[in-house]
Scaffold this active site. Sequence first.
Site, short mmCIF file in Angstrom:
data_model
loop_
_atom_site.label_atom_id
_atom_site.label_comp_id
_atom_site.label_asym_id
_atom_site.label_seq_id
_atom_site.Cartn_x
_atom_site.Cartn_y
_atom_site.Cartn_z
N PHE A 144 0.86 -1.18 0.00
CA PHE A 144 0.00 0.00 0.00
C PHE A 144 0.90 1.23 0.00
O PHE A 144 1.64 1.46 0.95
CB PHE A 144 -0.92 0.02 1.22
CG PHE A 144 -1.93 1.14 1.16
CD1 PHE A 144 -3.17 0.96 0.56
CD2 PHE A 144 -1.64 2.39 1.69
CE1 PHE A 144 -4.09 1.98 0.47
CE2 PHE A 144 -2.56 3.43 1.61
CZ PHE A 144 -3.79 3.22 1.01
N ASP A 228 9.46 2.52 1.31
CA ASP A 228 8.32 3.28 1.82
C ASP A 228 8.29 3.10 3.34
O ASP A 228 7.86 2.07 3.85
CB ASP A 228 7.04 2.74 1.18
CG ASP A 228 5.79 3.49 1.63
OD1 ASP A 228 5.82 4.10 2.72
OD2 ASP A 228 4.78 3.45 0.92
N LYS A 257 3.48 9.87 7.97
CA LYS A 257 2.67 9.68 9.17
C LYS A 257 3.25 10.23 10.48
O LYS A 257 2.79 11.23 11.00
CB LYS A 257 2.35 8.21 9.33
CG LYS A 257 1.40 7.66 8.26
CD LYS A 257 1.05 6.24 8.51
CE LYS A 257 0.11 5.67 7.45
NZ LYS A 257 -1.20 6.35 7.36
#
Length: 403
Positions: A144, A228, A257
């Site tokens: 994702f 990532d 995040k």
Amino acid sequence: MTGVYGKSSQEYIDAVNGALFPNYRQFPIVFTSGRGARLRDTEGNEYVDFVAGIATCNLGHCHPGITRAIVNQAGRLIHISNWYYSDVQAILAERLTSLTSLDRVFFCNSGAEASETAIKLARKRSFDKYGAGRNLVISIFGAFHGRTMKALSATDPRHHLEAFAPYPEGFVHIAPGDIEGLKSHFPKACALFIEPVQGEGGVYPMDRDFLKKAADLCKEHDVLFMLDEVQTGMGRCGALFAHQVLGIEPDVMTLAKGLANGFPIGAVLSTSDLAASLGPGTHGSTFGGNPLACAAALATLNILEAEDLPRKAAEVGQRLRAGLMKLGEKHIQVKDVRGLGLLLGMELSEPAAPFVQALMKRGFLVTTVADKTLRFTPPLNITTVEVDSILTALDEILTESEG
């Protein structure tokens, strides 16, 4: 009780349902305040937060150091665009590059935007060096990387909706650990884009040997090895970045995040020679590197270091993992426990959504991923008492579900 705007919970919920796009499935709770790992709603109920804004509030809610940094910066300078320099952006860039082997930063606003930037960087660099035709981005089934069109194309194809087609070309996926599949794409590839732990995919850590072999092969074939670390970064996996736990070095790394503990920001780090491909006019971000976001991120880094939170995440994560595994020995519904640090998943033999609801009724917030997996991403400063309390609640819920 009512919130600060004088409405009841149901009135806030009705307002949202009547005004916002209907793309989220939201729980009927209206939160009004938070402190540490605790959230409080309009009804006066308190919840222990094992979600942390989807692995974002790594220092917990309203950490006084973050609040102070945002307030101070808001009284000094909020936004100027990237036509000009700001002192706090410069200091944050220096700080981030000092923490890795990468020495250039591009600031943006989110993980998806960071993914877009990394993909553009890989393709531009390949075009500059080899010309057209070597632009394939390889990613992993289960991955994702975000919901914008290119980031979504690098994400597992099961997230692709026919209604949004056509998707951008130039993306292929291989199975985790598939070295032969990886090599088969090299002649046309510009990058391998990979999460050290697939958070949304079900909390699956990548095999260390596979990562090391993949990194070596990428170097051998001059294909960028891009990590990532949007969800795995900022101390969550037991070191500041997950690749430091796994003993690998990326050519490019994306962050978001936890970078500013809930304040929107994203970043892409690379080496100077790679970053040179994105010269003036090739890429940009109006709000990227916003002084307010940079102040929050700089304060986050300072607190992570001062409170030694990556180490604590490793220790408390081990306690939570051991407790979940012990539940697995006792309850047949538990099929697997996996993850790194405080990014943990417990796979069940049945849909996990009812367990989320049952935990919520007992005052705990968790999420589900991949339908049958409970994902635990609490603030890194969560206490052992709070960890033990959710383990007790889970034990009770699993016992009740057994009939």
